[in-house]
Design a protein around this motif. Sequence first.
Motif, PDB file in Angstrom:
ATOM      1  N   SER A   1      34.623  -4.846  70.022  1.00 30.24           N
ATOM      2  CA  SER A   1      34.937  -6.244  70.325  1.00 30.24           C
ATOM      3  C   SER A   1      35.004  -7.063  69.033  1.00 30.24           C
ATOM      4  CB  SER A   1      33.899  -6.846  71.259  1.00 30.24           C
ATOM      5  OG  SER A   1      33.905  -6.199  72.492  1.00 30.24           O
ATOM      6  N   TRP A   2      34.012  -6.876  68.174  1.00 28.49           N
ATOM      7  CA  TRP A   2      34.019  -7.588  66.900  1.00 28.49           C
ATOM      8  C   TRP A   2      35.190  -7.150  66.037  1.00 28.49           C
ATOM      9  CZ3 TRP A   2      31.744 -11.918  65.933  1.00 28.49           C
ATOM     10  CH2 TRP A   2      30.553 -12.249  66.572  1.00 28.49           C
TER      11      TRP A   2
ATOM     12  N   GLU B   1      38.358  -8.792  67.303  1.00 31.42           N
ATOM     13  CA  GLU B   1      38.360 -10.210  66.953  1.00 31.42           C
ATOM     14  C   GLU B   1      38.657 -10.398  65.466  1.00 31.42           C
ATOM     15  OE1 GLU B   1      38.319 -14.187  67.686  1.00 31.42           O
ATOM     16  OE2 GLU B   1      38.207 -12.594  69.162  1.00 31.42           O
TER      17      GLU B   1
ATOM     18  N   THR C   1      33.382 -12.934  61.964  1.00 28.46           N
ATOM     19  CA  THR C   1      33.674 -11.738  62.759  1.00 28.46           C
ATOM     20  C   THR C   1      33.490 -10.462  61.953  1.00 28.46           C
ATOM     21  OG1 THR C   1      36.040 -11.953  62.299  1.00 28.46           O
ATOM     22  CG2 THR C   1      35.222 -12.914  64.350  1.00 28.46           C
TER      23      THR C   1
END
Length: 129
Positions: free
Chosen positions: A76-77, A80, A111
């Motif tokens: 997810s990071w 992003e 991020t």
Amino acid sequence: MGSTEQQIEEQLAQLQQQVGARRAEVLQHDVDDDRFAVEYARLVNSSSELVEFEKTIPERLAEPARRRSERIVTWSWRSETAVGVVLIALVFILDRSSWWLVLLVPHFAGTVAGCFQKVDAEQHRDRQR
């Protein structure tokens, strides 16, 4: 039954059998016998191993789900971060106002830092609730 659960049950059964065998050895000797003290110490050690193992069972059972959570958080990071890179590149490609970088560069830096976040067992339990 999962592989992890099966391994835990096998280890638990082995430790329980070991404690049972040590108990049987202790019962064969009289309390005044020197051998009794030795066997009793071995029984206490085996029992301590069993208790310590039982304390780790919840964490061991949660480990596969924790690893999955960690992968989800990491990716997810990373995604992003990729969005941040694309947006920064678009500022230059589309020749837009550089003021956008005031927002995008800190976002990108944050991020990137998030990509290295680890999910330990306690964090995993907290997020599951």
